[in-house]
Design a protein around this motif. Structure first.
Motif, PDB file in Angstrom:
ATOM      1  N   PHE A 104       0.881  -1.236   0.150  1.00  0.00           N
ATOM      2  CA  PHE A 104      -0.025  -0.016  -0.043  1.00  0.00           C
ATOM      3  C   PHE A 104       0.821   1.311  -0.132  1.00  0.00           C
ATOM      4  O   PHE A 104       1.921   1.188   0.147  1.00  0.00           O
ATOM      5  CB  PHE A 104      -1.222  -0.044   1.039  1.00  0.00           C
ATOM      6  CG  PHE A 104      -0.567  -0.223   2.559  1.00  0.00           C
ATOM      7  CD1 PHE A 104       0.111   0.784   3.215  1.00  0.00           C
ATOM      8  CD2 PHE A 104      -0.397  -1.446   3.152  1.00  0.00           C
ATOM      9  CE1 PHE A 104       0.347   0.807   4.574  1.00  0.00           C
ATOM     10  CE2 PHE A 104       0.116  -1.399   4.414  1.00  0.00           C
ATOM     11  CZ  PHE A 104       0.491  -0.602   4.988  1.00  0.00           C
ATOM     12  N   LEU A 105       0.201   2.359  -0.317  1.00  0.00           N
ATOM     13  CA  LEU A 105       0.910   3.810  -0.643  1.00  0.00           C
ATOM     14  C   LEU A 105       0.182   4.820   0.703  1.00  0.00           C
ATOM     15  O   LEU A 105      -0.798   4.907   0.816  1.00  0.00           O
ATOM     16  CB  LEU A 105       0.675   4.323  -1.839  1.00  0.00           C
ATOM     17  CG  LEU A 105       0.864   3.375  -3.084  1.00  0.00           C
ATOM     18  CD1 LEU A 105       0.586   3.987  -4.155  1.00  0.00           C
ATOM     19  CD2 LEU A 105       2.390   3.119  -2.989  1.00  0.00           C
ATOM     20  N   ILE A 106       1.365   5.014   1.381  1.00  0.00           N
ATOM     21  CA  ILE A 106       0.937   6.375   2.579  1.00  0.00           C
ATOM     22  C   ILE A 106       1.237   7.619   1.543  1.00  0.00           C
ATOM     23  O   ILE A 106       2.461   7.875   1.081  1.00  0.00           O
ATOM     24  CB  ILE A 106       1.547   6.210   3.772  1.00  0.00           C
ATOM     25  CG1 ILE A 106       1.585   4.623   4.285  1.00  0.00           C
ATOM     26  CG2 ILE A 106       1.226   7.193   4.543  1.00  0.00           C
ATOM     27  CD1 ILE A 106       2.199   4.359   5.735  1.00  0.00           C
ATOM     28  N   ILE A 107       0.007   8.402   1.413  1.00  0.00           N
ATOM     29  CA  ILE A 107       0.064   9.515   0.754  1.00  0.00           C
ATOM     30  C   ILE A 107       0.013  10.712   1.496  1.00  0.00           C
ATOM     31  O   ILE A 107      -1.300  10.882   1.850  1.00  0.00           O
ATOM     32  CB  ILE A 107      -0.673   9.650  -0.676  1.00  0.00           C
ATOM     33  CG1 ILE A 107      -0.586   8.083  -1.345  1.00  0.00           C
ATOM     34  CG2 ILE A 107      -0.534  10.707  -1.566  1.00  0.00           C
ATOM     35  CD1 ILE A 107      -1.647   7.941  -2.322  1.00  0.00           C
ATOM     36  N   PRO A 108       0.749  11.828   1.967  1.00  0.00           N
ATOM     37  CA  PRO A 108       0.332  12.766   2.436  1.00  0.00           C
ATOM     38  C   PRO A 108      -0.636  13.594   1.624  1.00  0.00           C
ATOM     39  O   PRO A 108      -0.771  13.613   0.428  1.00  0.00           O
ATOM     40  CB  PRO A 108       1.625  13.747   2.522  1.00  0.00           C
ATOM     41  CG  PRO A 108       2.854  12.706   2.440  1.00  0.00           C
ATOM     42  CD  PRO A 108       2.329  11.660   1.538  1.00  0.00           C
ATOM     43  N   LYS A 109      -1.594  14.246   2.114  1.00  0.00           N
ATOM     44  CA  LYS A 109      -2.799  14.897   1.517  1.00  0.00           C
ATOM     45  C   LYS A 109      -2.261  16.367   1.028  1.00  0.00           C
ATOM     46  O   LYS A 109      -2.887  16.738  -0.045  1.00  0.00           O
ATOM     47  CB  LYS A 109      -3.913  15.179   2.699  1.00  0.00           C
ATOM     48  CG  LYS A 109      -4.573  13.875   2.897  1.00  0.00           C
ATOM     49  CD  LYS A 109      -5.876  14.236   3.732  1.00  0.00           C
ATOM     50  CE  LYS A 109      -6.621  12.941   4.051  1.00  0.00           C
ATOM     51  NZ  LYS A 109      -8.044  13.302   4.789  1.00  0.00           N
ATOM     52  N   LYS A 110      -0.971  16.843   1.592  1.00  0.00           N
ATOM     53  CA  LYS A 110      -0.544  17.943   0.984  1.00  0.00           C
ATOM     54  C   LYS A 110       0.201  17.733  -0.416  1.00  0.00           C
ATOM     55  O   LYS A 110       1.025  16.628  -0.021  1.00  0.00           O
ATOM     56  CB  LYS A 110       0.082  18.825   1.988  1.00  0.00           C
ATOM     57  CG  LYS A 110       0.734  20.237   1.548  1.00  0.00           C
ATOM     58  CD  LYS A 110       1.215  20.874   2.708  1.00  0.00           C
ATOM     59  CE  LYS A 110       2.066  22.095   2.091  1.00  0.00           C
ATOM     60  NZ  LYS A 110       2.925  22.624   3.148  1.00  0.00           N
ATOM     61  N   HIS A 111       0.022  18.309  -1.467  1.00  0.00           N
ATOM     62  CA  HIS A 111       0.779  18.032  -2.508  1.00  0.00           C
ATOM     63  C   HIS A 111       2.229  18.593  -2.434  1.00  0.00           C
ATOM     64  O   HIS A 111       2.497  19.530  -2.619  1.00  0.00           O
ATOM     65  CB  HIS A 111       0.118  18.518  -3.981  1.00  0.00           C
ATOM     66  CG  HIS A 111       0.796  18.154  -4.998  1.00  0.00           C
ATOM     67  ND1 HIS A 111       0.423  17.140  -5.908  1.00  0.00           N
ATOM     68  CD2 HIS A 111       1.894  18.555  -5.776  1.00  0.00           C
ATOM     69  CE1 HIS A 111       1.223  17.036  -6.932  1.00  0.00           C
ATOM     70  NE2 HIS A 111       2.283  18.093  -6.859  1.00  0.00           N
ATOM     71  N   PHE A 112       3.078  17.450  -2.464  1.00  0.00           N
ATOM     72  CA  PHE A 112       4.466  17.619  -2.490  1.00  0.00           C
ATOM     73  C   PHE A 112       4.905  16.930  -3.818  1.00  0.00           C
ATOM     74  O   PHE A 112       4.442  15.774  -3.866  1.00  0.00           O
ATOM     75  CB  PHE A 112       5.424  17.288  -1.472  1.00  0.00           C
ATOM     76  CG  PHE A 112       5.078  17.998  -0.154  1.00  0.00           C
ATOM     77  CD1 PHE A 112       5.732  19.094   0.546  1.00  0.00           C
ATOM     78  CD2 PHE A 112       4.057  17.410   0.844  1.00  0.00           C
ATOM     79  CE1 PHE A 112       5.468  19.638   1.473  1.00  0.00           C
ATOM     80  CE2 PHE A 112       3.840  18.006   1.847  1.00  0.00           C
ATOM     81  CZ  PHE A 112       4.246  19.218   2.553  1.00  0.00           C
ATOM     82  N   VAL A 113       5.941  17.345  -4.580  1.00  0.00           N
ATOM     83  CA  VAL A 113       6.616  16.536  -5.639  1.00  0.00           C
ATOM     84  C   VAL A 113       7.230  15.210  -5.185  1.00  0.00           C
ATOM     85  O   VAL A 113       7.020  14.322  -5.630  1.00  0.00           O
ATOM     86  CB  VAL A 113       7.368  17.368  -6.488  1.00  0.00           C
ATOM     87  CG1 VAL A 113       7.998  16.408  -7.710  1.00  0.00           C
ATOM     88  CG2 VAL A 113       6.409  18.647  -7.200  1.00  0.00           C
ATOM     89  N   ASN A 114       8.285  15.572  -4.339  1.00  0.00           N
ATOM     90  CA  ASN A 114       8.884  14.353  -3.810  1.00  0.00           C
ATOM     91  C   ASN A 114       9.703  15.155  -2.398  1.00  0.00           C
ATOM     92  O   ASN A 114       9.560  16.136  -2.315  1.00  0.00           O
ATOM     93  CB  ASN A 114       9.850  13.631  -4.674  1.00  0.00           C
ATOM     94  CG  ASN A 114      10.952  14.529  -5.460  1.00  0.00           C
ATOM     95  OD1 ASN A 114      11.222  15.493  -4.980  1.00  0.00           O
ATOM     96  ND2 ASN A 114      11.047  14.401  -6.675  1.00  0.00           N
ATOM     97  N   ALA A 115      10.823  14.281  -1.852  1.00  0.00           N
ATOM     98  CA  ALA A 115      11.426  14.763  -0.863  1.00  0.00           C
ATOM     99  C   ALA A 115      12.289  16.252  -0.899  1.00  0.00           C
ATOM    100  O   ALA A 115      12.449  16.775   0.030  1.00  0.00           O
ATOM    101  CB  ALA A 115      12.388  14.028  -0.338  1.00  0.00           C
ATOM    102  N   LEU A 116      12.466  16.411  -2.303  1.00  0.00           N
ATOM    103  CA  LEU A 116      13.389  17.528  -2.746  1.00  0.00           C
ATOM    104  C   LEU A 116      12.296  18.672  -2.370  1.00  0.00           C
ATOM    105  O   LEU A 116      12.730  19.990  -2.239  1.00  0.00           O
ATOM    106  CB  LEU A 116      13.547  17.450  -4.184  1.00  0.00           C
ATOM    107  CG  LEU A 116      14.458  16.533  -4.288  1.00  0.00           C
ATOM    108  CD1 LEU A 116      14.930  16.420  -5.951  1.00  0.00           C
ATOM    109  CD2 LEU A 116      16.025  16.841  -3.799  1.00  0.00           C
TER     110      LEU A 116
END
Ligand code: 5GP
Ligand code: ZN
Length: 114
Positions: free
Chosen positions: A39-51
């Protein structure tokens, strides 16, 4: 973001098999599982990635790990072992450009990863 698959899953516009949800994250089963548990844990706030993260987002990422650990215990794969993986940019295999954390379990995982 209208053109982001994961933002559309979070808003309910695209259906997904939900594993967990709170005010900060959603967890859904991966549509193309790479392990018996995936499964995928997805923050609700949109970030592209760790950068894309700022120091003020660090607590959110800690929360992601707490959610992963509590789901691992609840679903019974904590002791047998599991992976938490986040791919950053295309060269590392990122295909959806909204930050997410794969949680994989239920089989042996080789190291180093491919
Ligand atoms: P990445 O390749 O960015 O590390 O991970 C993206 C993951 O999202 C892939 O494992 C892929 O199978 C999954 N995925 C792509 N589109 C959808 C979708 O519409 N629904 C769900 N549940 N997973 C998706
Ligand atoms: Zn998004």
């Amino acid at each position: 973001m209208q053109d982001c698959i994961f933002c559309r899953i979070i808003s309910g516009e695209i259906p997904a098999k939900k594993v967990f949800e709170d005010d900060r994250v959603i967890a859904v089963e991966d549509i193309a599982p790479a392990a018996p548990v995936h499964f995928l844990i997805i923050p609700k706030k949109h970030f592209v990635n760790a950068l894309d993260l700022d120091p003020s987002d660090h607590e959110l990422i800690g929360h992601v790990y707490q959610v992963a650990a509590s789901l691992a215990r609840e679903k019974g794969f904590a002791e047998s072992g599991f992976r938490i993986v986040s791919n950053n940019n295309a060269g590392a295999g990122q295909s959806v450009f909204h930050i997410h954390f794969h949680v994989l379990a239920g089989r042996h995982f080789a190291w180093p990863p491919g």
